[in-house]
Design a protein around this motif. Structure first.
Motif, PDB file in Angstrom:
ATOM      1  N   PHE A   1       0.821  -1.222   0.000  1.00  0.00           N
ATOM      2  CA  PHE A   1       0.000   0.000   0.000  1.00  0.00           C
ATOM      3  C   PHE A   1       0.848   1.263   0.000  1.00  0.00           C
ATOM      4  CE2 PHE A   1       0.415   1.016   4.454  1.00  0.00           C
ATOM      5  CZ  PHE A   1       0.486  -0.202   5.118  1.00  0.00           C
TER       6      PHE A   1
ATOM      7  N   TYR B   1       0.261  10.218   6.484  1.00  0.00           N
ATOM      8  CA  TYR B   1      -1.097   9.714   6.282  1.00  0.00           C
ATOM      9  C   TYR B   1      -1.159   8.215   6.039  1.00  0.00           C
ATOM     10  CZ  TYR B   1      -2.168  14.635   5.918  1.00  0.00           C
ATOM     11  OH  TYR B   1      -2.292  15.957   6.191  1.00  0.00           O
ATOM     12  N   HIS B   2      -0.059   7.596   5.642  1.00  0.00           N
ATOM     13  CA  HIS B   2      -0.155   6.167   5.317  1.00  0.00           C
ATOM     14  C   HIS B   2       0.712   5.273   6.208  1.00  0.00           C
ATOM     15  CE1 HIS B   2      -2.792   6.060   1.848  1.00  0.00           C
ATOM     16  NE2 HIS B   2      -2.207   7.150   1.390  1.00  0.00           N
ATOM     17  N   ALA B   3       1.927   5.723   6.535  1.00  0.00           N
ATOM     18  CA  ALA B   3       2.869   4.799   7.181  1.00  0.00           C
ATOM     19  C   ALA B   3       2.872   4.902   8.704  1.00  0.00           C
ATOM     20  CB  ALA B   3       4.279   5.033   6.650  1.00  0.00           C
TER      21      ALA B   3
ATOM     22  N   LYS C   1       0.655   5.337  11.187  1.00  0.00           N
ATOM     23  CA  LYS C   1      -0.280   4.571  12.008  1.00  0.00           C
ATOM     24  C   LYS C   1       0.122   3.091  12.105  1.00  0.00           C
ATOM     25  CE  LYS C   1      -5.230   4.505  12.249  1.00  0.00           C
ATOM     26  NZ  LYS C   1      -6.457   4.968  11.592  1.00  0.00           N
ATOM     27  N   PRO C   2       0.282   2.401  10.970  1.00  0.00           N
ATOM     28  CA  PRO C   2       0.682   0.984  11.108  1.00  0.00           C
ATOM     29  C   PRO C   2       2.060   0.816  11.754  1.00  0.00           C
ATOM     30  CG  PRO C   2       0.619   1.649   8.789  1.00  0.00           C
ATOM     31  CD  PRO C   2      -0.022   2.741   9.574  1.00  0.00           C
TER      32      PRO C   2
ATOM     33  N   LEU D   1       2.134   0.541  15.675  1.00  0.00           N
ATOM     34  CA  LEU D   1       1.549  -0.576  16.433  1.00  0.00           C
ATOM     35  C   LEU D   1       2.565  -1.300  17.323  1.00  0.00           C
ATOM     36  CD1 LEU D   1      -0.977  -1.957  13.808  1.00  0.00           C
ATOM     37  CD2 LEU D   1      -1.479  -0.759  15.926  1.00  0.00           C
TER      38      LEU D   1
ATOM     39  N   ASP E   1      -5.719   0.052  15.060  1.00  0.00           N
ATOM     40  CA  ASP E   1      -5.905  -1.011  14.074  1.00  0.00           C
ATOM     41  C   ASP E   1      -7.387  -1.322  13.883  1.00  0.00           C
ATOM     42  OD1 ASP E   1      -5.857  -3.134  12.418  1.00  0.00           O
ATOM     43  OD2 ASP E   1      -4.234  -4.184  13.434  1.00  0.00           O
ATOM     44  N   PRO E   2      -7.964  -0.836  12.782  1.00  0.00           N
ATOM     45  CA  PRO E   2      -9.405  -1.019  12.572  1.00  0.00           C
ATOM     46  C   PRO E   2      -9.805  -2.483  12.508  1.00  0.00           C
ATOM     47  CG  PRO E   2      -8.352  -0.211  10.573  1.00  0.00           C
ATOM     48  CD  PRO E   2      -7.336  -0.140  11.670  1.00  0.00           C
ATOM     49  N   ARG E   3      -8.882  -3.347  12.097  1.00  0.00           N
ATOM     50  CA  ARG E   3      -9.267  -4.743  11.949  1.00  0.00           C
ATOM     51  C   ARG E   3      -9.517  -5.396  13.296  1.00  0.00           C
ATOM     52  NH1 ARG E   3      -4.548  -6.141   7.892  1.00  0.00           N
ATOM     53  NH2 ARG E   3      -3.571  -4.813   9.432  1.00  0.00           N
TER      54      ARG E   3
ATOM     55  N   ARG F   1     -10.590  -3.517  15.929  1.00  0.00           N
ATOM     56  CA  ARG F   1     -11.753  -2.807  16.443  1.00  0.00           C
ATOM     57  C   ARG F   1     -13.058  -3.435  15.967  1.00  0.00           C
ATOM     58  NH1 ARG F   1     -12.294   2.829  14.132  1.00  0.00           N
ATOM     59  NH2 ARG F   1     -10.052   2.540  14.169  1.00  0.00           N
ATOM     60  N   HIS F   2     -13.078  -3.871  14.710  1.00  0.00           N
ATOM     61  CA  HIS F   2     -14.351  -4.341  14.157  1.00  0.00           C
ATOM     62  C   HIS F   2     -14.609  -5.801  14.445  1.00  0.00           C
ATOM     63  CE1 HIS F   2     -15.362  -0.672  12.127  1.00  0.00           C
ATOM     64  NE2 HIS F   2     -14.105  -0.564  11.780  1.00  0.00           N
TER      65      HIS F   2
ATOM     66  N   SER G   1      -3.955  -5.912  -0.514  1.00  0.00           N
ATOM     67  CA  SER G   1      -2.686  -5.396  -0.006  1.00  0.00           C
ATOM     68  C   SER G   1      -2.341  -4.036  -0.608  1.00  0.00           C
ATOM     69  CB  SER G   1      -1.554  -6.392  -0.278  1.00  0.00           C
ATOM     70  OG  SER G   1      -1.367  -6.553  -1.660  1.00  0.00           O
ATOM     71  N   ALA G   2      -2.978  -3.692  -1.725  1.00  0.00           N
ATOM     72  CA  ALA G   2      -2.635  -2.422  -2.373  1.00  0.00           C
ATOM     73  C   ALA G   2      -3.348  -1.234  -1.727  1.00  0.00           C
ATOM     74  CB  ALA G   2      -2.955  -2.479  -3.860  1.00  0.00           C
ATOM     75  N   LEU G   3      -4.407  -1.502  -0.961  1.00  0.00           N
ATOM     76  CA  LEU G   3      -5.073  -0.415  -0.247  1.00  0.00           C
ATOM     77  C   LEU G   3      -4.608  -0.435   1.202  1.00  0.00           C
ATOM     78  CD1 LEU G   3      -8.699  -0.813  -1.632  1.00  0.00           C
ATOM     79  CD2 LEU G   3      -7.245   1.187  -1.933  1.00  0.00           C
ATOM     80  N   ASN G   4      -4.467   0.747   1.777  1.00  0.00           N
ATOM     81  CA  ASN G   4      -3.988   0.835   3.152  1.00  0.00           C
ATOM     82  C   ASN G   4      -5.072   0.361   4.123  1.00  0.00           C
ATOM     83  OD1 ASN G   4      -2.985   1.572   5.664  1.00  0.00           O
ATOM     84  ND2 ASN G   4      -2.026   3.426   4.883  1.00  0.00           N
TER      85      ASN G   4
ATOM     86  N   TYR H   1      -5.308   0.585   7.216  1.00  0.00           N
ATOM     87  CA  TYR H   1      -5.482   1.390   8.420  1.00  0.00           C
ATOM     88  C   TYR H   1      -6.196   2.719   8.149  1.00  0.00           C
ATOM     89  CZ  TYR H   1      -2.032  -1.894  10.056  1.00  0.00           C
ATOM     90  OH  TYR H   1      -1.376  -3.045  10.369  1.00  0.00           O
ATOM     91  N   VAL H   2      -6.485   2.984   6.883  1.00  0.00           N
ATOM     92  CA  VAL H   2      -7.053   4.285   6.548  1.00  0.00           C
ATOM     93  C   VAL H   2      -8.388   4.068   5.839  1.00  0.00           C
ATOM     94  CG1 VAL H   2      -6.643   6.459   5.334  1.00  0.00           C
ATOM     95  CG2 VAL H   2      -4.718   5.183   6.276  1.00  0.00           C
TER      96      VAL H   2
ATOM     97  N   TYR I   1     -13.341   0.807   6.070  1.00  0.00           N
ATOM     98  CA  TYR I   1     -11.959   0.401   5.874  1.00  0.00           C
ATOM     99  C   TYR I   1     -11.916  -0.697   4.812  1.00  0.00           C
ATOM    100  CZ  TYR I   1     -10.710   2.949  10.094  1.00  0.00           C
ATOM    101  OH  TYR I   1     -10.487   3.943  11.015  1.00  0.00           O
TER     102      TYR I   1
ATOM    103  N   HIS J   1     -10.885  -3.707   4.608  1.00  0.00           N
ATOM    104  CA  HIS J   1     -11.241  -5.093   4.932  1.00  0.00           C
ATOM    105  C   HIS J   1     -12.742  -5.284   5.032  1.00  0.00           C
ATOM    106  CE1 HIS J   1     -11.406  -3.388   9.020  1.00  0.00           C
ATOM    107  NE2 HIS J   1     -12.250  -4.363   9.267  1.00  0.00           N
TER     108      HIS J   1
END
Lengths: 307, 592
Positions: free
Chosen positions: A205, A222-224, A226-227, A230, A301-303, A305-306, B96-99, B101-102, B146, B148
């Protein structure tokens, strides 16, 4: 998420109870007592003292009495500082210890993450190697070596900063202890950030974000970030514990009247109620802060959370 | 002036042969070019070179001239002026190409803001508009989702939205549908065709699937080992391929005549090896433990496999194919129904089954390297099952067994001391097959066993399985989403939809006279490797519904173009026809 937090809070109760039991037993198993002196006291006086502090009761009875007090926020009387209760001593010492710990933690996180990110962006450059070398040194040198060296260099030789708490009233007197306490954590967090940032920057990503023409600053922000945070966040629990233990040493060396210093004094004076009170207080603090870290993890980590 | 001119492009990495060797081609404004080749031919490297995304250790020579400007060797800052605004790219795997976490909306907004294509106030509405354009349903909700939380097809739509949001002149799509179900593939390809015309965007479509090129590209080039071997108008290459490799690829893609195995002596009249009746398998739903709500993965499934027969199991992802396989081998508990293997009841989990029944069913998995223990050598991998089932025998003559098994699956004896990562995908899959066959099973379950392999290697593995079957009378249960493979290997086909059987038919009958509208939809969605036929515009099926809230009556009715009111009210029974049976109320009257 709320359910998860409440569940964790419930789990904290048996954990804390276990800590209290273990600490209580260990303190009582220790030989000697606060009222032992060079010269033995007459047996009548000894018996009186024992009765006054309920030391003549059976262990389970003593424990029940103590636990009852703890539940009401009363950690019993101090054996040495006879005019104070343990709760009062801890309460008075908390503000300065909190300031020291919070500042050290903030410094460690801020500087550690920045340095780690910078090293990751310049992976394998001279700058990266230098920073990681310094970090390794920072992790390897214990606080009780760093702190006296700081005093020797900045306070004695250069005379820039006060050597101890009582030597000054300016806010600067906190600087040396905070840095000494934060240094190993800065080093560790920097290494952790670098490793996880390098991994994140290599993911698909991030390639997508580059393909979208985002600049390095935007990609990191904005992309790196947050992950990459962790693993750093999972380290916060151990880091909090390390700062707490570190503060015991640092407060003693710099003469700061905090919880840590009382802990050391308490142990040396066999002031067992004080030691016990501080152990329980620290344990509760570590459990609470770890709970906060876990909840934050879910937010990052939204995954999770949900689920 | 051409939009993109690639001239003498070579790419190599330290310590390995050139991955791309003096490649030259052009793309004109608005045209669509297909770039075809097997994995390792340098397709993706070409795409990355154009976008300036090659790894830093890549050594690059030649020229990539975009609209008159040389892009090779330019700094990132300069390339960023081209990315998004002049060219965009869609990658193979949208997960995998989309983030992860966002939120989807924030990812799109960021592109607009970074390029100054929208102000803070406008960004939301521009992104939403783009998501609507790529056919995302319920955009307001997806905007805050998100990645996922979206299905594979929806994620790929988001990727396309992100690639086209700056209205670029060139869109590169690198295997955009390879990770998707065939019905979804047809939708995504249709979307790309539509958007290309709407935006007047040139398209570089990278694929290994000649069927995809045939319907979507005016011109095509073929790569082999980093070299361009064929170039021309698509219809012309399909009609008169010059290079032998192109000819072989086309022949493989067109092997519809390859083998209608129904012509073979059908073994299905013999006593079946495996009989399954009314089988139901379900999963506990995370977070629903209290309500005991379960996800029905397989329901009311009845089937048999005869000795020496190949039954293909087909359906979209989530149709219950793999759950059925896992229930048979005993990795998933059976909720109700019965299974009989070799005349004995097959119950309970694998641990509680007698050894004789355990070894009778073996499995081969999709990821060849991943399904082998990375810490074990090939000879140990192959003989490991025997250490459980025949410990005495294997101690005495391990070497002989290994040599015999390697020969049987067509591998060189020299490979026996290798570790899995030292094998190619095809070799690793042969080792996995050897490991399964060493126990002399009666049934071999192949779960997408050739899906990860390239065309020619895939043919070799299928050939191996078929030869093995003819020699030993092995039964194959072949799980796949690829209908071309089905046609080549199977005697009978079982089509599943949302955990239920929709159609069970002889292979030929299924392809020629499908009885269930869902089977028909699957067949129509397969791209045909013939530009003369062009595109059969498959009815847009939309997304498969969730198993947690299956539609009433026939589960397929919301997506079925032939549905009548009865379909939503009553669950169809399986009706028998001459060479097939189908669970559809209208199976008898419809001519599909």
């Amino acid at each position: 998420m709320l359910r998860f937090a409440l569940l964790r809070l419930l789990w904290a109760i048996p954990t804390l109870l276990l800590v209290i039991v273990l600490a209580f037993l260990m303190v009582h198993a220790a030989p000697g007592g606060p009222f032992d002196a060079e010269r033995a006291l007459p047996p009548e006086i000894e018996a009186n003292i024992a009765r006054a502090y309920h030391l003549d009761e059976a262990l389970p009875q003593q424990f029940a009495r103590y636990l009852g007090g703890v539940l009401r926020g009363d950690f019993g009387p101090s054996y040495r500082y006879r005019d104070y209760s343990v709760s009062e001593l801890i309460g008075n010492a908390i503000p300065v210890s909190m300031k020291l710990g919070a500042l050290a933690m903030a410094l460690a996180v801020l500087v550690g993450i920045s340095l780690g990110t910078l090293a990751a962006l310049r992976q394998n450059s001279a700058l990266d190697r230098l920073m990681m070398g310094l970090a390794m040194t920072g992790i390897s040198i214990p606080v009780f070596v760093i702190a006296p060296l700081f005093i020797l260099f900045f306070a004695v030789k250069l005379q820039w900063l006060p050597a101890s708490w009582s030597g000054s009233t300016s806010a600067w007197r906190l600087l040396l202890p905070v840095v000494a306490l934060a240094l190993p954590q800065i080093a560790y967090i920097a290494r952790l950030t670098r490793a996880s940032m390098i991994e994140v920057l290599g993911s698909d990503f991030i390639r997508t974000a580059r393909a979208q023409g985002l600049g390095t600053a935007a990609i990191i922000r904005y992309h790196a970030m947050k992950p990459a945070m962790l693993p750093v966040l999972s380290y916060m629990g151990p880091a909090i514990a390390a700062i707490l233990t570190g503060s015991v040493v640092v407060e003693e060396i710099f003469g700061i009247p905090g919880v840590g210093q009382f802990f050391v004094r308490g142990a040396l004076n066999r002031d067992y109620t004080l030691v016990l009170g501080i152990v329980i207080f620290y344990a509760a603090l570590v459990i609470l802060l770890n709970l906060i870290v876990d909840v934050l993890y879910g937010f990052l980590d939204p995954r999770i959370r949900h689920r | 002036m051409s939009l993109l001119e690639i001239s003498g492009l070579s790419i190599s990495y330290p310590g390995s042969a050139a991955v791309l060797d003096r490649l030259s081609f052009v793309i004109e404004k608005g045209e669509s070019l297909g770039l075809v080749g097997e994995s390792g031919s340098g397709k993706t490297q070409t795409a990355l070179a154009i976008m300036g995304l090659l790894p830093t250790n890549a050594r690059v020579a030649g020229g990539v001239v975009f609209d008159g400007t040389e892009l090779l060797g330019q700094p990132e800052r300069m390339l960023n002026l081209y990315r998004t605004r002049r060219m965009g790219i869609v990658f193979q795997d949208p997960m995998s190409a989309l983030n992860p976490y966002v939120r989807i909306g924030a990812q799109l907004n960021r592109i607009l803001l970074e390029h100054g294509l929208a102000s803070d106030d406008e960004a939301d509405s521009r992104s939403l508009e783009m998501l609507r354009l790529v056919g995302l349903p319920d955009v307001e909700r997806q905007f805050r989702s998100y990645p996922h939380q979206l299905s594979g097809g929806m994620r790929q739509r988001v990727m396309i939205a992100a690639a086209l949001i700056g209205k670029p002149d060139l869109l590169i799509a690198d295997e955009p549908t390879t990770a998707l179900d065939v019905t979804v593939q047809a939708q995504i390809l249709g979307l790309l065709r539509g958007l290309r015309h709407e935006f007047n965007t040139a398209l570089l479509l990278i694929t290994h699937d000649l069927g995809v090129v045939a319907g979507n590209c005016e011109r095509m080039i073929v790569l082999k080992d980093g070299k361009l071997i064929e170039e021309g108008m698509t219809p012309q290459i399909f009609a008169e391929p010059v290079h032998p490799v192109t000819r072989a690829m086309l022949a493989a893609a067109r092997r519809s005549d390859f083998l209608a195995r129904s012509h073979e002596r059908t073994p299905k009249d013999q006593t079946p090896v495996l009989e399954i009746e009314g089988l139901a398998v379900s999963y506990a739903v995370p977070g629903e433990r209290r309500s005991r709500k379960r996800l029905p993965a397989v329901q009311q499934l009845t089937m048999t496999i005869a000795p020496g027969e190949t039954v293909a199991l087909v359906g979209e992802s989530g149709s219950g194919k793999t759950s059925l396989a896992r229930a048979i081998v005993g990795l998933l508990p059976v909720q109700s129904g019965s299974m009989v293997l070799l005349g004995k009841p097959l119950t309970g989990r694998v641990e509680s089954r007698p050894n004789a029944l355990r070894r009778a069913v073996q499995m081969v998995f999709q990821d060849p390297v991943g399904s082998l223990n990375p810490a074990m050598r090939v000879d140990d991998i192959i003989t490991e099952p025997l250490t459980v089932h025949e410990p005495d025998k294997i101690k005495a003559n391990k070497d002989e067994v290994v040599a015999a098994m390697l020969r049987r699956v067509g591998l060189d004896d020299a490979l026996k001391k290798r570790f899995p990562h030292e094998l190619s995908g095809g070799q690793a899959q042969r080792v996995a097959i050897a490991r399964a066959l060493v126990l002399k099973p009666k049934i071999l379950i192949c779960d997408e066993a050739v899906a990860a392999l390239d065309g020619s290697i895939r043919q070799d593995i299928l050939e191996l399985l078929r030869a093995e079957q003819q020699q030993s009378g092995l039964s194959l249960l072949f799980i796949t989403h690829d209908l071309t493979t089905v046609r080549q290997i199977s005697h009978r086909v079982l089509v599943m939809y949302l955990g239920r059987l929709c159609e069970l038919a002889d292979t030929e009958s299924l392809f020629m006279r499908p009885k269930h509208p869902y089977t028909k939809a699957l067949l129509d969605a397969v791209p045909i490797a013939d530009p003369a036929i062009g595109i059969i515009v498959a009815s847009d099926l939309g997304e498969a519904p969730s198993m947690l809230q299956p539609p009433s009556g026939c589960a397929f009715h919301p997506r079925c173009p032939y549905s009548i009111s009865r379909c939503s009210e009553e669950l169809p029974e399986l009706q028998d026809f001459k060479k097939s049976s189908a669970a559809c109320h209208r199976a008898a009257e419809l001519a599909l």
